[in-house]
Design a protein around this motif. Sequence first.
Motif, PDB file in Angstrom:
ATOM      1  N   UNK A 209       0.937  -1.190   0.073  1.00  0.00           N
ATOM      2  CA  UNK A 209      -0.031   0.035  -0.068  1.00  0.00           C
ATOM      3  C   UNK A 209       0.605   1.383  -0.009  1.00  0.00           C
ATOM      4  N   UNK A 210       2.002   1.201   0.566  1.00  0.00           N
ATOM      5  CA  UNK A 210       2.842   2.283   0.606  1.00  0.00           C
ATOM      6  C   UNK A 210       3.863   2.377  -0.259  1.00  0.00           C
ATOM      7  N   UNK A 211       4.101   1.447  -1.183  1.00  0.00           N
ATOM      8  CA  UNK A 211       4.839   1.497  -2.465  1.00  0.00           C
ATOM      9  C   UNK A 211       6.270   1.440  -1.963  1.00  0.00           C
ATOM     10  N   UNK A 212       6.550   0.609  -1.110  1.00  0.00           N
ATOM     11  CA  UNK A 212       7.805   0.559  -0.745  1.00  0.00           C
ATOM     12  C   UNK A 212       8.790  -0.231  -1.742  1.00  0.00           C
ATOM     13  N   UNK A 213       8.333  -1.218  -2.466  1.00  0.00           N
ATOM     14  CA  UNK A 213       9.030  -1.871  -3.539  1.00  0.00           C
ATOM     15  C   UNK A 213       9.625  -0.560  -4.553  1.00  0.00           C
ATOM     16  N   UNK A 214       8.787  -0.026  -4.821  1.00  0.00           N
ATOM     17  CA  UNK A 214       9.053   1.369  -5.675  1.00  0.00           C
ATOM     18  C   UNK A 214      10.163   2.149  -5.059  1.00  0.00           C
ATOM     19  N   UNK A 215       9.670   2.778  -4.107  1.00  0.00           N
ATOM     20  CA  UNK A 215      10.648   3.474  -3.082  1.00  0.00           C
ATOM     21  C   UNK A 215      12.048   3.150  -3.042  1.00  0.00           C
ATOM     22  N   UNK A 216      12.304   1.662  -2.519  1.00  0.00           N
ATOM     23  CA  UNK A 216      13.569   1.210  -2.722  1.00  0.00           C
ATOM     24  C   UNK A 216      14.132   0.952  -4.057  1.00  0.00           C
ATOM     25  N   UNK A 217      13.426   0.644  -5.088  1.00  0.00           N
ATOM     26  CA  UNK A 217      13.896   0.709  -6.556  1.00  0.00           C
ATOM     27  C   UNK A 217      14.620   2.114  -6.798  1.00  0.00           C
TER      28      UNK A 217
ATOM     29  N   UNK B 279      13.541  -5.491   2.427  1.00  0.00           N
ATOM     30  CA  UNK B 279      14.762  -5.257   1.713  1.00  0.00           C
ATOM     31  C   UNK B 279      15.543  -6.275   0.989  1.00  0.00           C
ATOM     32  N   UNK B 280      15.843  -7.239   1.909  1.00  0.00           N
ATOM     33  CA  UNK B 280      16.951  -8.188   1.673  1.00  0.00           C
ATOM     34  C   UNK B 280      15.815  -9.250   0.878  1.00  0.00           C
ATOM     35  N   UNK B 281      14.699  -9.459   1.118  1.00  0.00           N
ATOM     36  CA  UNK B 281      13.898 -10.686   0.421  1.00  0.00           C
ATOM     37  C   UNK B 281      13.733  -9.995  -1.097  1.00  0.00           C
ATOM     38  N   UNK B 282      13.530  -8.915  -1.159  1.00  0.00           N
ATOM     39  CA  UNK B 282      13.244  -7.975  -2.559  1.00  0.00           C
ATOM     40  C   UNK B 282      14.727  -8.098  -3.289  1.00  0.00           C
ATOM     41  N   UNK B 283      15.782  -7.896  -2.604  1.00  0.00           N
ATOM     42  CA  UNK B 283      17.053  -8.042  -3.479  1.00  0.00           C
ATOM     43  C   UNK B 283      17.256  -9.333  -3.907  1.00  0.00           C
ATOM     44  N   UNK B 284      17.019 -10.342  -2.827  1.00  0.00           N
ATOM     45  CA  UNK B 284      17.339 -11.752  -3.331  1.00  0.00           C
ATOM     46  C   UNK B 284      16.394 -12.092  -4.385  1.00  0.00           C
TER      47      UNK B 284
END
Lengths: 292, 292
Positions: free
Chosen positions: A86-94, B90-95
């Motif tokens: 919901x907070x869009x963290x995957x995009x924020x991290x990218x 963050x680590x799960x997404x990196x993997x």
Amino acid sequence: MEVHGTPTGDQLAGAEVLYVWDHRFADLAAVLRRADRLRWVHAASVGVNRLICPELAERGITLTNSRGVFDVSIAEWVLAATLSFIKGFPRTLALQREHTWQYRTTGRLAGKRAAVVGTGSIGRAIADRLSRLDVQVTLVGRTAGADQTFGAVRGSDDLLSVATDVDMLVAAVPLTAATTGLIDAEVLAALGPAGFVVNIGRGPTVVESELIEALQTGTVAGAALDVFEVEPLPADSPLWSMPNVLVSPHMSGDYVGFEVDMMGVFVDNLRRWLRGDQLHNIVDPDFGYVRG
Amino acid sequence: MEVHGTPTGDQLAGAEVLYVWDHRFADLAAVLRRADRLRWVHAASVGVNRLICPELAERGITLTNSRGVFDVSIAEWVLAATLSFIKGFPRTLALQREHTWQYRTTGRLAGKRAAVVGTGSIGRAIADRLSRLDVQVTLVGRTAGADQTFGAVRGSDDLLSVATDVDMLVAAVPLTAATTGLIDAEVLAALGPAGFVVNIGRGPTVVESELIEALQTGTVAGAALDVFEVEPLPADSPLWSMPNVLVSPHMSGDYVGFEVDMMGVFVDNLRRWLRGDQLHNIVDPDFGYVRG
């Protein structure tokens, strides 16, 4: 005696109690045929689909599981995955990886509607925590009925209608004949283009190819998956590369120290066993899970 | 009249009410000197540090803010960031990007201890939601005292001692002289190597260079930052590349549709203004925030 892999006849000789550590162990029927004194099998997991076999009922062997140990950790994982989406963290991290400052607006969880499929202790813990964050939760079970905590449970034969009315669908069911393929293209279409799918139970509850297609075509918005039809998830699965999917390697329940708590459940039952008392967490082999 | 950038004398002529849309606007003193009929300034933000100037009190001009609009969204963002950190996302997404299935155990939020610095509506919403997820919360305010909801508020002069006793520290304070540099190397050392820092208020509350060093040396475990000393965060900041840091571009409160809700706060106050009633959310210019 501690055994790695499938135990030998010598290792089984005289054993009355078997503790199955690895949830992937699938040789129980063969073991039971070679262990004539075995009376009780305890699973260091909640899902016991790989252990269910006709030999259990035929021989009157009790099967217990680790119900309760993972309730909080899995419920928190579902919140984490949902809020992160919901907070869009995957995009924020990218964007962070590219050192790019890109302001966006995102969503809120409060006021959203969720269906939690599964009325066991894990499903209830998930429903409880979503409720605490002001999500409207519908609990879905094998059969419809009244419920002390959630007012009512909808039956899974009504899942299509439930899916139409919610923003997210969480699968927290044991793998049984009734739950295999429960979440299919039709349910996903009913959930709709803003819908979010979470599976923390067993992979085959969701028809993976149909979920992949629904995610690719925008039939649903995203998914957080801790379990898969084949584990480890094959390297060529399209799920790995989808920006709207969280692929988690079957770890949502496993917190640092869980082994100790899980052993605590077994030790408590072992004390009951030695005293001749009724065991906790007895799995009904006809249903494939602990009932009531 | 809608104005982009700093309004001209013509645009200000006769204006009694000024609505400041952009929280980065820092020319209020100059505007006030050219707007002799101005009586009320409303900020479309909660933090008003850039608007505080001696002219407000000298001229008896009322300053109001948008207190309340962001409470739920920011509190949920803090939960999202904290749970994402605890569950290792963050680590799960990196993997996941490498198509690597790597099982790990992670943590649980329930039972952890948090200090929330800030007793305004945002700090309280954060403390409330952490409590709902079974976190032990200590609320830290300008001065110590009793509190109806949380039992007691610790004073910020006691922050070092509070930090020693908690697992996470959330900064939710307005930027004032008293909160500038409040979280420094000493507080971070007290928080300790498992500690997690969250800042959703204003960047200068945390001494950024000291936080960066604490993160690099393992003095603290991680941080989730939505605000920074300089925004946008400069491209060469080490924070961008830290795997234990979430860099979010000042967006934790901004949900889809927040502009409408924020305008609702202003319209409600405008009705009060036209009726001659007391306004809501009046900022005390000596303190820099809405008191009580």
